[in-house]
Enzyme design. Structure first.
Site, PDB file in Angstrom:
ATOM      1  N   ARG A   1      -4.036   7.002  -0.256  1.00 36.05           N
ATOM      2  CA  ARG A   1      -4.501   5.614  -0.316  1.00 36.05           C
ATOM      3  C   ARG A   1      -4.155   5.051  -1.680  1.00 36.05           C
ATOM      4  O   ARG A   1      -4.407   5.692  -2.690  1.00 36.05           O
ATOM      5  CB  ARG A   1      -6.021   5.524  -0.156  1.00 36.05           C
ATOM      6  CG  ARG A   1      -6.594   6.286   0.990  1.00 36.05           C
ATOM      7  CD  ARG A   1      -7.921   5.705   1.403  1.00 36.05           C
ATOM      8  NE  ARG A   1      -7.674   4.453   2.070  1.00 36.05           N
ATOM      9  CZ  ARG A   1      -7.164   4.352   3.302  1.00 36.05           C
ATOM     10  NH1 ARG A   1      -6.857   5.412   3.988  1.00 36.05           N
ATOM     11  NH2 ARG A   1      -6.959   3.170   3.832  1.00 36.05           N
TER      12      ARG A   1
ATOM     13  N   THR B   1       0.875  -1.165   0.000  1.00 36.30           N
ATOM     14  CA  THR B   1       0.000   0.000   0.000  1.00 36.30           C
ATOM     15  C   THR B   1       0.915   1.218   0.000  1.00 36.30           C
ATOM     16  O   THR B   1       2.111   1.106   0.265  1.00 36.30           O
ATOM     17  CB  THR B   1      -0.863   0.085   1.277  1.00 36.30           C
ATOM     18  OG1 THR B   1       0.018   0.181   2.401  1.00 36.30           O
ATOM     19  CG2 THR B   1      -1.755  -1.127   1.434  1.00 36.30           C
TER      20      THR B   1
HETATM   21  C1  LIG Z   1      -3.432  -3.123   4.473  1.00 33.45           C
HETATM   22  C2  LIG Z   1      -2.948  -4.351   3.835  1.00 33.45           C
HETATM   23  C3  LIG Z   1      -3.419  -4.744   2.577  1.00 33.45           C
HETATM   24  C4  LIG Z   1      -4.613  -4.123   1.916  1.00 33.45           C
HETATM   25  O1  LIG Z   1      -4.514  -2.816   1.549  1.00 33.45           O
HETATM   26  P1  LIG Z   1      -5.828  -2.003   1.105  1.00 33.45           P
HETATM   27  O2  LIG Z   1      -5.272  -0.743   0.552  1.00 33.45           O
HETATM   28  O3  LIG Z   1      -6.664  -1.842   2.315  1.00 33.45           O
HETATM   29  O4  LIG Z   1      -6.525  -2.816   0.055  1.00 33.45           O
HETATM   30  C5  LIG Z   1      -2.814  -5.835   1.973  1.00 33.45           C
HETATM   31  N1  LIG Z   1      -1.823  -6.514   2.577  1.00 33.45           N
HETATM   32  C6  LIG Z   1      -1.370  -6.183   3.809  1.00 33.45           C
HETATM   33  C7  LIG Z   1      -0.255  -6.958   4.417  1.00 33.45           C
HETATM   34  C8  LIG Z   1      -1.924  -5.093   4.479  1.00 33.45           C
HETATM   35  O5  LIG Z   1      -1.473  -4.780   5.693  1.00 33.45           O
END
Ligand SMILES: *Cc1c(COP(=O)(O)O)cnc(C)c1O
Length: 423
Positions: free
Chosen positions: A238, A229
């Site tokens: 985001r 992310t």
């Molecule tokens: C937060 C997270 C995601 C998902 O990210 P989003 O932007 O909420 O879709 C995927 N993998 C891990 C390890 C995360 O901590």
């Protein structure tokens, strides 16, 4: 400084009032959710920019629509900066979030029915790593590994290797959202090589710590791909990010899968905001920030340890702590979340390894230091916050006590306003 939202204020009172409410909520409360952070004004300006008007399907230099002089500049900057930050040869900056990045990575590297070996959700892994509630588990076969001992956090690498030899995964997946230690990257890569799988790390939580060189970079140990992310420790808008260490073949598969395989037009406003955030992360001050995130988590660990509250894996080596509040204080995770929310501390209830309680009311809480470090907190403030947390939990029926804790939290927030800029 608060945003004015002057046009929204004139045009749409309902949305305006919600935005105002959120401005105040963020300013006056402590954000301890380890996956959240505060972005700079510059990142927000880019995210709110005219680029939201533009369709740019394709990649820089190869678009399906005209008028791309400026979108190409912005996306190329984001890609080049991402590559520099993580030591990658290729980067795709178009995925809309971390889950989307993982889905694109799976589809790019696997055929339906192929196996992924990932970390069990209850031991710190992420939903997108093969939890039965996710649709992706209908397409690929997910097998999970766990910690050998939740008291130290060591992964059961021997068992993981045996499983890998047995199930022959195409991807050996590292990465987590509720695991407070560094992984043994050599072991992951050697197991992946032994069974002919790709070694992939989902760095969503610790991307900023890697970019800031506060923790190890999995690419230095031979991982093939990293998904991420951009809005957690990396402190950007985001969004998602996929990095390929050096294989052009893998990078091409990923680009093709992101577009046209899975997504339509990229959100160029968001990509501009990623470029700005990556620029900030390349600034030397980001190294200081990342190191402080770790020091602050250690300071909170100390207070929890002295207070006799059990922490999973015994403490932390990164930005987050998982505390067994039910086991140590007899307070269920959900109630702990609510009590702390009432004194202006936001964090989340979380299952602990082999939790005997239900996911909606587990035994633990998860909290971390990325956002309060952005606010300027150092070890002293973090210790005080940890003390106040434990005091609030122990005195959860004493309204006068809770009010005085809330007042102190508000004072701390007023003393450390959310900064506008970091460079
Ligand atoms: C937060 C997270 C995601 C998902 O990210 P989003 O932007 O909420 O879709 C995927 N993998 C891990 C390890 C995360 O901590």
């Amino acid at each position: 400084m608060k945003d004015l939202y002057s046009h929204i204020q004139k045009q749409d009172k309902e949305v305006f009032s919600a935005l105002e409410g959120e401005e105040t909520r963020e300013a006056e409360g402590l954000e301890l959710i380890p996956s959240e952070n505060y972005v700079s004004r510059a990142v927000r300006e880019a995210n709110g920019s005219v680029l939201t008007n533009k369709y740019s399907e394709g990649y820089p230099g190869k678009r399906y629509y005209g008028g791309q002089q400026f979108t190409d500049v912005v996306e190329t900057l984001a890609v080049e900066r991402a590559k520099q930050l993580f030591g990658a040869k290729y980067a795709n900056v178009q995925t809309l979030g971390g889950a989307n990045a993982n889905i694109a990575m799976y589809f790019a590297l696997l055929q339906p029915g192929d196996t992924v070996l990932g970390m069990d959700l209850s031991h710190g892994g992420h939903l997108t790593h093969g939890h039965p509630v996710t649709y992706i588990t209908k397409i690929f076969n997910f097998v999970r590994y766990k910690m050998k001992n939740p008291e130290t956090g060591e992964i059961d690498y021997e068992d993981m290797r045996k499983t890998a030899v047995g199930v022959k995964p195409k991807i050996v997946l590292a990465g987590f959202s509720a695991y407070p230690r560094e992984l043994n990257y050599e072991k992951f890569v050697s197991i992946a090589r032994e069974v002919g799988a790709y070694a992939v790390m989902d760095i969503a939580h610790i991307a900023g710590l890697i970019a800031g060189e506060a923790v190890k970079n999995p690419f230095d140990y031979g991982f093939d791909v990293m998904t991420s992310t951009t809005h957690k420790t990396l402190r950007g808008p985001r969004g998602g990010l996929i990095l390929t260490r050096d294989s052009e073949e893998i990078a091409k598969k990923i680009d093709k899968m992101v577009f046209p395989g899975l997504q339509g037009g990229p959100h160029m406003n968001n990509i501009a905001a990623k470029a700005v955030a990556f620029g900030e992360a390349l600034n030397p001050s980001f190294k200081t920030y990342s190191a402080q995130v770790l020091k602050n988590a250690k300071a909170m660990e100390e207070v929890f340890a002295t207070s006799g509250v059990r922490m999973l894996t015994g403490g932390t080596s990164n930005h987050l702590i998982l505390a067994d509040v039910f086991g140590s204080l007899g307070i269920p995770g959900k109630e702990a979340e609510e009590v702390l929310d009432s004194v202006g501390i936001t964090l989340n209830k979380n299952a602990i390894a082999d939790d005997t309680r239900k996911p909606m009311d587990p035994s633990g809480i998860r909290f971390g230091t990325p956002a309060i470090t952005t606010r300027g907190f150092k070890e002293g403030e973090c210790k005080r916050v940890a003390e106040l947390m434990i005091e609030a939990l122990k005195n959860r029926t004493d309204q006068a006590k809770l009010s005085s804790i809330h007042a102190e939290i508000k004072q701390l927030c007023a003393k450390f306003p959310i900064p506008d800029s970091f460079v």
